[in-house]
Design an enzyme around this catalytic site. Structure first.
Site, PDB file in Angstrom:
ATOM      1  N   SER A 147     -49.940  42.538   9.116  1.00 33.91           N
ATOM      2  CA  SER A 147     -48.896  43.119   9.964  1.00 33.91           C
ATOM      3  C   SER A 147     -47.841  43.857   9.167  1.00 33.91           C
ATOM      4  CB  SER A 147     -48.202  42.014  10.758  1.00 33.91           C
ATOM      5  OG  SER A 147     -49.104  41.401  11.623  1.00 33.91           O
TER       6      SER A 147
ATOM      7  N   GLU B  42     -62.140  36.142  13.107  1.00 37.22           N
ATOM      8  CA  GLU B  42     -60.917  35.354  13.248  1.00 37.22           C
ATOM      9  C   GLU B  42     -60.812  34.778  14.647  1.00 37.22           C
ATOM     10  OE1 GLU B  42     -56.083  35.801  12.588  1.00 37.22           O
ATOM     11  OE2 GLU B  42     -57.354  37.546  12.297  1.00 37.22           O
TER      12      GLU B  42
ATOM     13  N   SER C  66     -49.030  35.050   6.337  1.00 39.57           N
ATOM     14  CA  SER C  66     -49.048  33.585   6.338  1.00 39.57           C
ATOM     15  C   SER C  66     -49.519  33.056   4.994  1.00 39.57           C
ATOM     16  CB  SER C  66     -49.889  33.046   7.497  1.00 39.57           C
ATOM     17  OG  SER C  66     -51.152  33.613   7.486  1.00 39.57           O
TER      18      SER C  66
ATOM     19  N   GLN D  58     -52.868  36.468   3.935  1.00 38.94           N
ATOM     20  CA  GLN D  58     -53.271  37.722   4.571  1.00 38.94           C
ATOM     21  C   GLN D  58     -52.067  38.648   4.651  1.00 38.94           C
ATOM     22  OE1 GLN D  58     -51.897  38.620   7.441  1.00 38.94           O
ATOM     23  NE2 GLN D  58     -51.432  36.740   8.572  1.00 38.94           N
TER      24      GLN D  58
ATOM     25  N   ASN E  92     -52.830  36.999  23.445  1.00 41.23           N
ATOM     26  CA  ASN E  92     -53.730  36.664  24.553  1.00 41.23           C
ATOM     27  C   ASN E  92     -53.757  37.769  25.610  1.00 41.23           C
ATOM     28  OD1 ASN E  92     -54.293  34.380  23.171  1.00 41.23           O
ATOM     29  ND2 ASN E  92     -53.597  32.948  24.747  1.00 41.23           N
TER      30      ASN E  92
END
Lengths: 317, 389, 317, 389
Positions: free
Chosen positions: B138, B254, B170, B135, B370
């Site tokens: 970012s 995701e 990643s 992917q 989070n």
């Protein structure tokens, strides 16, 4: 009753901090992690020149000690700069070998920093057995000086901690060494180192969240971020008096309490630091990693949280 | 009284005989094929190749992408059957999935927004591991704040030219292709607009991949430097300028059902209990082991409930944010407990739990931190005022 | 496999919610806390009319059960409205007395709501012994119907829970009752009640922080406030499927896991609710207190967290 | 090397012989006088009277306000000796202090900002419990946000007239007098200005006290309705309009050293260990009991360090906010652990730990919520950006 560091103690911290800041310690750590000890040894010599290793060694054997408070002051700085090597283990060796005739033979070299010592943990590995010149093994029949080559290096989650199995084959130094006293000093040094690690993580993270922006504002302006860092600060600042109180008393339960508390505070701070840095904190090439992984490793070195708690409940504070 | 004068008919946790047959088939295949010794780490060149071969082995018997249509290599397994497969897969101790970026992020996007031509071309080699996807979301200045992306896609003859930099990509150190968002209209009035969703080749001219070592030194992600990288029109997903909307639906996936299946955590919790017993069932870890078992079960049942709502015609919305917080914290707690059970040996990097621990540390950060998830729960599920953080 | 409540189950919840909302339940709770059971008994009858107490009673004895899922649905609503009285204990009694000939004698009254039962906890007190018409005591020689007057009321931290010692003096009903099965049902009911308590606390707190302003903005716009409420919401929503999963299987370990999780979520939510309300939440006269104190009491009723964990580790999930 | 070639002279946790003599005197007095059975709850009329009598008993031998000057009933005990006294006081299981609002909030204000006439008039009856003080800070719309106060003080002949409403006035149900802030200049340019610090009689004409029951029903605080209550000029502390500055220095004390002495928590932690042992030393509570003992010790040493800095000439600033968070969370953890050790009996309201538990629940809220304290730590100790919450 005055529970304050004096000017000399504060000067010791400042001296070490200035020296280690100027010495490109991160580069020495990275070399050390690859098994290249050159820079690390140079750093070690300079730390010895400041007198750090002499703090656990009496004057008659070339030291200036025992000075547990100053030792704690110094080890906070070593942790703050992520200095590599068997630091707490060299303190352990100085205590284990403190009785004549071993003292005459070994302590001057330890105090001067010409010897670097490691000690095998009970049933476990020894830190930096490949770098240490003195490799001590507590064996059933006594304390042995291992002369066999150390085992292959096993990597720790902290790459700068290179663990090796040690064989007790070698010289039996003494049938009975002061293991308990040595453990107390080692834990004190580890607690101090952990506190320094936590303080460095907090400093670096505060700096980072002040400059890093997301959604158009500094990350450090989000209340959730502020509160995590406030909690880290509080945990570290309450570990500090436990550390120095333990250094003053050298009571095993107090030292265990300080070890537990400093290590927990450092580990919580590491978790916060990693989280607030986002992905960059998760990379080996960014220097934050040098402290992050050490916080986890120190937590279980020379006394797990449960072992420390047991001592507190058994012996009392 | 309404509705209680009969046996509960719908709250039913029994799998159908057909699903149980599917479970048995998966279990027996896995028992025969899962490597007896763990593969080398997925984040090494050697391990990457071994995991790619494992994907091919799975695909040969159509076990690599069970939820896909048969024509792309799948088994048309519905959501429940996919959950069953995942339970069996992780319980069998099978290897990590090198194709996960493609299968769980890109493929759902192609099913929803791609053309049939794109599906036919992209999916089958994804299913076999022949093409592994990274992917490329970012950028250095756009982490949680994806709308701040600045990498450009500039119109060119028959396609687009990419320029800019991506990071935290990643799998990119060893993968074949990548997908991501690029700014195609820098003059769009709002920064969420003017982004286009593209696929590109990591070995195309103009692409430089610089692997980045994670905490344990392994190159788990990479920086991508893109210098006039040509992407043909056929590799644009959806309409140009619609990338944000498309990506957000993928981001929902995701966080939601498909990123972390309950099977993983059930298997980890069971392993944790074994470890605890093997270490003599120390009292200090009793509560944490029990809580991990319970949380894994809660996550499984929460997922079954969510899947049931989907089967009942609902769409999953911001509740996925609760999932993300829950599994990431559970994963970390599981691994921290395991390391604590190992005592001083917990620091050894070659232990069975250490790689998982390092991986779990990233959980609270990636796929939306989070904190962002909690903001979403508070604002969109509880209706608290937006905007101040 | 479809893990969803059906329309009838949702209707049961809606019916109870509407009825209890209209019934001024808080006033009944406050009367109950003072030992005035009039309104509480009226509420109890209306709950029985909806069929709630019949859910643990088979059809041949005047019930509609056993329907553990519906029971859980109903008890969530009872907890959400802080309904007073020995609710879970009446369920326990229905299970303890489920075999003939006791069933013929006692179950119809329990199902109809004309009898209110309590059961003495092992070595402990019985809830609302002063209100219950059936007072059961598990004694060494069997299950007894206590006919002696209950002991004086001991106050719980939840004023609506009036605890009394019970004497086993009276009638020996049976030498062997299904204690384990009764405990499972009681825990299921308690878990459901706790979840309802937590949901009510969350709802009320969300409403409060949206309207309460400090520093010129709604308290609910502070990120620290939002995140605490998001955590409460998440904890409650993950307890919910455990509850219904346990109702489906009725396996003791699953029920224990649901009981632990729902009670912990409710208690954490109570702590958050109290904190975010500030001083007003800390007062007895503000209705929030009806739920706050119940969350703490339910946590240790019919199985402490440790007892529940032990079952999970022994029996597995 | 600098400064290490000698024994540590200053990091010294040994009390001086004179302080140890003081400790011994306190201990023996307490051993002879502390009631053998606990007094009835302070938050009941009967208990209030009993606690007032206890203050008189303390005062008769000059143990009620040891840190005050002798002329007001104290012993001129310095900070360290005060800490010693508190350790002995709580270790002896002595009663809660009904005069605490006056002694720890009002008295320091009078020492700093009052006149000698005020001190001579107010302090001696405070020391004996003859006059018990309530605080009157909060108002319905001004809880954490004290600057939002609206109760008025209007200039009158020879004094002021108070009107408005105060709430959460602790002790006011049974106390004699109260102190608080009132808006004397509603036209002041900023809302922190124009506030005046006043003392008033709770039985003066125009004062209505409505007790409020806390969670356990006991009237631990009250609402005050003030209708043209006359306050003579002699009961204004400091200059009119300076109330905010004066109160903030008092609030610092409240959070800081003098509100919660380490002696309390050391005694509670020791009692917790006793309870744990009495219940058979259950493993599930081992870690929490150990952590409570350690935290109480940490709080003690932190306080000694802070006191040492004060003796060394430093002023305590925002670090008091760390204290507040630490002791309030410790107090709650101590009591929750105790209730958990009691199992199902933990819910009984007449247990030895239950009143303390209810009291501890308020800790994170009063004297500035812990959220506000964390904001202060982050902004003033760590230098993070202000203003967004």
């Amino acid at each position: 009753m005055l529970f304050l560091l004096d000017a000399g103690q504060r000067a010791l911290a400042d001296t070490l901090h200035a020296m280690l800041s100027a010495a490109d310690t991160p580069a020495a750590v990275r070399d050390w992690s690859r098994g290249d000890h050159t820079r690390g040894r140079a750093l070690w010599s300079r730390i010895a020149e400041v007198g750090v290793f002499g703090l656990a060694v009496p004057e008659e054997y070339g030291g200036a000690g025992p000075h547990p408070v100053e030792l704690a002051v110094a080890f906070v700085e070593l942790g703050r700069h992520a200095v590599p090597g068997p630091l707490a283990e060299t303190v352990a060796a100085a205590v284990l070998l403190a009785e004549p005739p071993l003292a005459e033979r070994f302590l001057p070299g330890l105090a001067a920093g010409t010897d670097m010592a490691t000690v095998a943990a009970p049933g476990g590995c020894a830190l930096d057995g490949d770098a240490a010149s003195l490799r001590l093994v507590p064996a059933p029949d006594g304390l042995c000086l291992s002369t066999a080559a150390p085992g292959p290096v096993r990597r720790s989650l902290d790459p700068a901690r290179r663990l090796t199995a040690l064989s007790p084959a070698g010289e039996l130094l003494t049938p009975d060494a002061p293991y308990d006293r040595a453990l107390t000093w080692t834990r004190l040094a580890t607690a101090a180192q952990a506190l320094g690690v936590g303080l460095a993580l907090l400093d670096r993270t505060v700096t980072y969240v002040r400059q890093r922006t997301q959604f158009g504002v500094p990350v450090g302006s989000f209340q959730a971020v502020k509160h995590r860092l406030a909690d880290a600060k509080t945990a570290l600042e309450f570990a500090r008096p436990l550390l120095f109180g333990a250094a003053v008393s050298l009571r095993p339960a107090e030292v265990a309490a300080a070890k537990l508390t400093a290590c927990e505070a450092a580990y919580r701070t590491a978790r916060t630091a990693l989280h607030l840095h986002g992905a960059i904190g998760y990379t080996a090439e960014y220097d934050l990693s040098l402290w992050l992984s050490k916080a986890r490793a120190l937590r279980s070195a020379w006394g797990t949280p449960e072992e420390c708690r047991d001592l507190v409940l058994t012996d009392g504070l | 009284m309404g509705g209680t004068g009969r046996k509960a008919a719908i709250v039913d946790l029994t799998h159908s005989p057909a699903d149980e047959e599917f479970r048995a088939a998966a279990r027996s295949w896995l028992a025969a094929h899962v490597p007896r010794t763990p593969l080398p780490s997925l984040e090494t060149e050697e391990g990457f190749a071994a995991h790619r071969a494992w994907e091919a082995e799975l695909a040969a018997d159509r076990w690599s992408v069970v939820s896909w249509p048969e024509r792309f290599g799948g088994r048309d397994a519905g959501l429940l059957r996919w959950l069953v497969f995942e339970e069996e897969y992780w319980a069998a101790g099978a290897p990590g999935r090198v194709g996960q970026n493609g299968v769980s992020l890109l493929a759902p996007t192609l099913f929803a927004y791609g053309t049939e031509e794109q599906r036919a071309r992209v999916l089958p080699p994804m299913a076999t591991g022949e093409v592994v996807w990274a992917q490329a979301w970012s950028e250095p200045e756009a982490g949680s704040d994806l709308a701040a992306l600045t990498s450009r896609a500039v119109r060119a003859d028959g396609g687009w030219r990419l320029r800019g930099q991506k990071t935290w990509s990643s799998r990119a150190a060893f993968a074949d292709r990548a997908f991501g968002l690029f700014r195609s209209d820098p003059d769009a009035p709002r920064r969420h607009e003017g982004l286009t969703y593209l696929m590109f080749d990591l070995r195309a001219p103009g692409v430089t991949v610089r692997p980045i070592g994670r905490l344990d030194g392994k190159p788990a992600f990479a920086e991508l430097f893109l210098d006039e990288v040509f992407v043909p029109d056929e590799d644009v997903i959806g309409a140009p300028g619609q990338g944000w909307r498309i990506a957000m639906s993928t981001a929902g996936d995701e966080r939601g059902l498909t990123l972390r299946s309950p099977g993983r955590f059930l298997a980890s919790a069971a392993r944790l209990r074994e470890l605890w017993r093997a270490r003599g069932a120390p009292e200090h870890a009793r509560a944490r082991v029990a809580d991990a078992l319970i949380a894994a079960r809660a996550y499984q049942l929460f997922t079954y409930a969510a899947a049931s709502r989907v089967l009942d015609g609902a769409r999953l919305g911001p509740e996925s944010s609760m999932n993300k917080v829950f599994w990431s914290e559970l994963d970390l707690a599981l691994h921290e407990t395991a390391l604590d059970l190992l005592g001083a040996d917990g620091e050894l990097a070659d232990g069975a739990w250490s790689e998982g621990y390092v991986f779990s540390l990233a959980g609270p950060v990636y796929a939306g931190t989070n904190e962002i998830q909690r903001d979403i729960v508070a604002e969109r599920l509880l209706g608290l005022p937006k905007g101040r953080r």
